[in-house]
Design a protein around this motif. Structure first.
Motif, PDB file in Angstrom:
ATOM      1  N   VAL A  41      24.139 -27.475   2.600  1.00 32.09           N
ATOM      2  CA  VAL A  41      24.579 -26.683   3.913  1.00 32.09           C
ATOM      3  C   VAL A  41      23.970 -27.048   5.342  1.00 32.09           C
ATOM      4  CG1 VAL A  41      24.431 -24.487   2.460  1.00 32.09           C
ATOM      5  CG2 VAL A  41      22.449 -25.388   3.755  1.00 32.09           C
ATOM      6  N   GLY A  65      22.945 -24.018  -7.800  1.00 27.75           N
ATOM      7  CA  GLY A  65      22.956 -25.309  -7.183  1.00 27.75           C
ATOM      8  C   GLY A  65      21.982 -25.947  -6.185  1.00 27.75           C
ATOM      9  N   SER A  71      18.452 -25.980   1.012  1.00 27.76           N
ATOM     10  CA  SER A  71      18.669 -24.442   1.124  1.00 27.76           C
ATOM     11  C   SER A  71      18.123 -23.730   0.318  1.00 27.76           C
ATOM     12  CB  SER A  71      20.321 -23.769   0.438  1.00 27.76           C
ATOM     13  OG  SER A  71      20.653 -24.339  -0.654  1.00 27.76           O
ATOM     14  N   GLU A  89      19.563 -26.048 -11.345  1.00 21.17           N
ATOM     15  CA  GLU A  89      20.399 -27.576 -11.191  1.00 21.17           C
ATOM     16  C   GLU A  89      20.744 -27.862 -12.697  1.00 21.17           C
ATOM     17  OE1 GLU A  89      21.372 -29.262  -8.474  1.00 21.17           O
ATOM     18  OE2 GLU A  89      22.188 -30.742  -9.772  1.00 21.17           O
ATOM     19  N   ALA A 118      24.253 -24.889 -15.227  1.00 21.19           N
ATOM     20  CA  ALA A 118      24.040 -23.033 -14.765  1.00 21.19           C
ATOM     21  C   ALA A 118      24.625 -21.721 -15.872  1.00 21.19           C
ATOM     22  CB  ALA A 118      24.278 -23.372 -13.425  1.00 21.19           C
ATOM     23  N   ASP A 139      26.652 -22.527  -4.998  1.00 19.83           N
ATOM     24  CA  ASP A 139      27.006 -23.474  -4.325  1.00 19.83           C
ATOM     25  C   ASP A 139      26.522 -24.834  -5.229  1.00 19.83           C
ATOM     26  OD1 ASP A 139      27.529 -25.289  -1.924  1.00 19.83           O
ATOM     27  OD2 ASP A 139      25.447 -25.079  -1.584  1.00 19.83           O
TER      28      ASP A 139
END
Ligand code: SAM
Length: 222
Positions: A41, A65, A71, A89, A118, A139
């Motif tokens: 981000v 993510g 983030s 992850e 995930a 994300d």
């Protein structure tokens, strides 16, 4: 589609409002040096997530993510002393880089990084009776967003906030004929957010240093 003014305005907002510190800058620099893609981000989006978590009083955050943990740092910094963040992850190299970045930022004690696909990790969290999260940030790989939403709902409570990143995809989300699995997954995600009996949601288009995209925001109603 990219407008140089978007970058200028993002730079201005970041200079005036975001006040990124050395640990956040180092997280980006170390991620780049390790060859991770720059798909984190933007700083003003990270600060937005941080503010959202604080406004909501989040004590338990789930992130799907991690990448290099950029983030993650913003979100972990929103937590109280005894707060917890679980981040998922797939890539072991990303996990290594993120772990170092989180340690440098002083938030490693609040964060559990779980390596693996995930969907499997979420399933395991559910089976192990993980208590509900207050905020979920989705994300990761966009084709799996519908799966992540269903599983995240099983780790939610009434009042849980769900944020999904990259939902506008340069406007392609409105193109029902685009066969790209990321577009198909994002459209299904948006349609689930709109029709799910437990959710109330919206989505906002954004422009800036990361181009033209958007995020979805939902609250679990029951
Ligand atoms: N949230 C990060 C940030 O803003 O700093 C960016 C995350 S990046 C957009 C997406 C991440 O999801 C990548 O690190 C990628 O390796 C990871 N990913 C992709 N597919 C995955 C999967 N099936 N399970 C877990 N992680 C996955």
């Amino acid at each position: 589609m990219q407008d140089l003014r978007w970058n200028e305005v993002d730079d201005y907002f970041c200079r005036q409002l975001v006040h990124q510190d050395a640990a956040l800058e180092a997280a980006l620099a170390e991620s780049a040096a390790a060859g991770l893609p720059a798909i984190n981000v933007a700083p003003n989006q990270g600060k937005f997530l941080n503010l959202l978590a604080r406004i909501h009083g989040a004590r338990r955050i789930l992130e799907i993510g991690t990448l290099g943990g950029y983030s993650t740092i913003w979100l972990a910094r929103a937590l109280p002393e005894n707060g917890r963040l679980v981040t998922l992850e797939y890539e072991s190299r990303h996990v290594e880089v993120a772990a170092a970045n989180l340690a440098r930022a002083g938030v490693a004690g609040k964060v559990d990084i779980i390596q693996g696909a995930a969907a499997d990790s979420l399933q395991r969290l559910i089976e192990n009776g993980e208590p509900p999260f207050d905020l979920v940030f989705i994300d990761a790989d966009k084709p799996n967003n519908p799966v992540y939403l269903e599983l995240a709902l099983r780790l939610s409570r009434p009042g849980t906030v769900i944020v999904g990143d990259n939902v506008a995809r340069q406007g392609e989300v409105a193109n029902a004929d685009n066969p790209d699995p990321a577009i198909v997954g994002t459209r299904r995600f948006i349609e689930m957010l709109g029709s799910h009996p437990r959710l109330s949601a919206t989505a906002i288009q954004t422009v800036g240093g990361k181009g033209y995209d958007g995020f979805a925001l939902a609250i679990v109603e029951r």
